[in-house]
Design a protein around this motif. Structure first.
Motif, mmCIF file in Angstrom:
data_model
loop_
_atom_site.group_PDB
_atom_site.id
_atom_site.type_symbol
_atom_site.label_atom_id
_atom_site.label_comp_id
_atom_site.label_asym_id
_atom_site.label_seq_id
_atom_site.Cartn_x
_atom_site.Cartn_y
_atom_site.Cartn_z
ATOM 1 N N GLY A 137 0.832 -1.189 0.000
ATOM 2 C CA GLY A 137 0.000 0.000 0.000
ATOM 3 C C GLY A 137 0.871 1.245 0.000
ATOM 4 N N SER A 138 0.435 2.275 0.701
ATOM 5 C CA SER A 138 1.157 3.544 0.717
ATOM 6 C C SER A 138 2.360 3.476 1.652
ATOM 7 N N VAL A 139 3.548 3.451 1.084
ATOM 8 C CA VAL A 139 4.749 3.412 1.902
ATOM 9 C C VAL A 139 4.971 4.742 2.633
ATOM 10 N N PRO A 140 4.756 5.911 1.981
ATOM 11 C CA PRO A 140 4.911 7.161 2.740
ATOM 12 C C PRO A 140 4.014 7.226 3.970
ATOM 13 N N ALA A 141 2.773 6.781 3.850
ATOM 14 C CA ALA A 141 1.869 6.782 5.003
ATOM 15 C C ALA A 141 2.368 5.839 6.086
ATOM 16 N N ALA A 142 2.896 4.685 5.676
ATOM 17 C CA ALA A 142 3.422 3.728 6.652
ATOM 18 C C ALA A 142 4.643 4.293 7.371
ATOM 19 N N LEU A 143 5.512 4.986 6.643
ATOM 20 C CA LEU A 143 6.688 5.579 7.271
ATOM 21 C C LEU A 143 6.287 6.664 8.266
ATOM 22 N N ALA A 144 5.285 7.464 7.896
ATOM 23 C CA ALA A 144 4.810 8.507 8.813
ATOM 24 C C ALA A 144 4.244 7.887 10.081
ATOM 25 N N GLU A 145 3.514 6.780 9.933
ATOM 26 C CA GLU A 145 2.964 6.091 11.110
ATOM 27 C C GLU A 145 4.087 5.478 11.934
ATOM 28 N N ALA A 146 5.098 4.934 11.273
ATOM 29 C CA ALA A 146 6.243 4.374 12.001
ATOM 30 C C ALA A 146 6.924 5.444 12.835
ATOM 31 N N VAL A 147 7.117 6.620 12.257
ATOM 32 C CA VAL A 147 7.748 7.715 12.999
ATOM 33 C C VAL A 147 6.926 8.069 14.227
ATOM 34 N N ARG A 148 5.601 8.150 14.071
ATOM 35 C CA ARG A 148 4.727 8.485 15.206
ATOM 36 C C ARG A 148 4.824 7.422 16.305
#
Length: 297
Positions: free
Chosen positions: A246-257
């Motif tokens: 799916g959306s890797v940018p969204a996953a990275l943002a969630e990982a950071v959070r």
């Protein structure tokens, strides 16, 4: 530069550390000086030619999707990141001294390159399968093969969302699963009855591909409540096989959070020099992994 390459599909022995031209980022991309690259099961499945539909490639090919490092080139149209920034993300041919990333995020304070390289594909996969299996707060999720990278992420994200988790893993990883908030039990003979004694199962994930799809359907009572990322035969039982990111940018943002909140930590079980990529693949294919394996550049 030096990079890991393969010129034919096959076992770990087809991997070679070779001299190669440095890549450069096109529009919307960045290049990093790689400090660490994540080793994922999809890497050796691509190397074997198993997943050509999802990951079409031309030979010879580089290896690797995940990496962490320092930005040293920025493509046209890219904003919000500069040369010298420490980032982690996903791209192609990341088992190399330099790699182009198509999705990235700044590394949270205190996060080292080795650990950061283990997150991108793992967190994207964990978020995707949790969404696809449809498990909700207050329900119980069974995770088969729970001690690896994706399992480690699934357990922590699920518990953060108020989902109870039962995880199966080898005897040596029982305390590890408990440390991540799961109720742990071993696989092997009698595992279905052991799970039943732990309570109702509302949904299940197969993360190891160890031939348990039929039993997971039996435990949930509904093939629509089971998702696999590892058993290509899952659709024969009416079970969804999840293989498209799916959306890797969204996953990275969630990982950071999650990392910043202290809600997600995936340990690096073992690191290898770039020249030992074949050994990393051998170990990854053998299973029994706790957390992540990474290559250090």
């Amino acid at each position: 530069m030096r990079k890991v390459n393969f010129a034919e599909f096959g076992g770990p022995d087809v991997l070679r550390l070779v001299d190669a031209e440095e890549p450069h980022p096109g529009p919307g991309r960045i290049r990093i000086a790689v400090r660490a690259a994540g080793v994922n099961p999809v890497d050796w499945r691509i190397r074997e030619g198993q997943v050509l539909k999802a990951h079409p490639i031309a030979l010879p090919s580089g290896v690797g999707l995940d990496a962490a490092g320092v930005v040293d080139e920025v493509g046209a149209g890219v904003e919000g990141v500069a040369v010298g920034d420490r980032v982690f993300g996903e791209g192609s041919s990341t088992y190399a001294e330099f790699a182009v990333l198509s999705a990235w995020a700044r590394m949270p304070d205190g996060l080292g390159f080795a650990e950061a390289a283990g997150y991108p594909s793992v967190v994207e996969t964990a978020l995707r399968v949790l969404r696809e299996v449809g498990v909700r707060p207050g329900q119980t999720l069974l995770v088969s093969g729970a001690a690896g990278g994706v399992g480690s992420a699934v357990l922590q994200i699920a518990r953060d969302r108020g989902i109870a988790v039962i995880g199966t893993a080898g005897a040596a990883n029982q305390d590890y699963l408990r440390s991540l908030g799961a109720t742990a039990t071993t696989y092997g003979g009698g595992w279905v009855e052991r799970v039943r004694r732990l309570g109702r199962v509302d949904a299940a994930l197969d993360l190891a591909g160890s031939g348990v799809i039929r039993e997971l359907v039996e435990l949930t009572g509904d093939p629509g409540r089971v998702v696999s990322i590892a058993d290509l035969g899952a659709p024969e039982h009416g079970v969804r096989f999840s293989g498209t990111a799916g959306s890797v940018p969204a996953a990275l943002a969630e990982a950071v959070r999650l990392i910043a909140r202290g809600a997600l930590h995936i340990p690096v079980e073992k690191s290898y020099p770039l020249a030992d990529a074949a050994a990393a693949h051998v170990d990854s294919q053998a299973g029994h992994t706790r957390g992540r394996r990474v290559l250090i550049v």
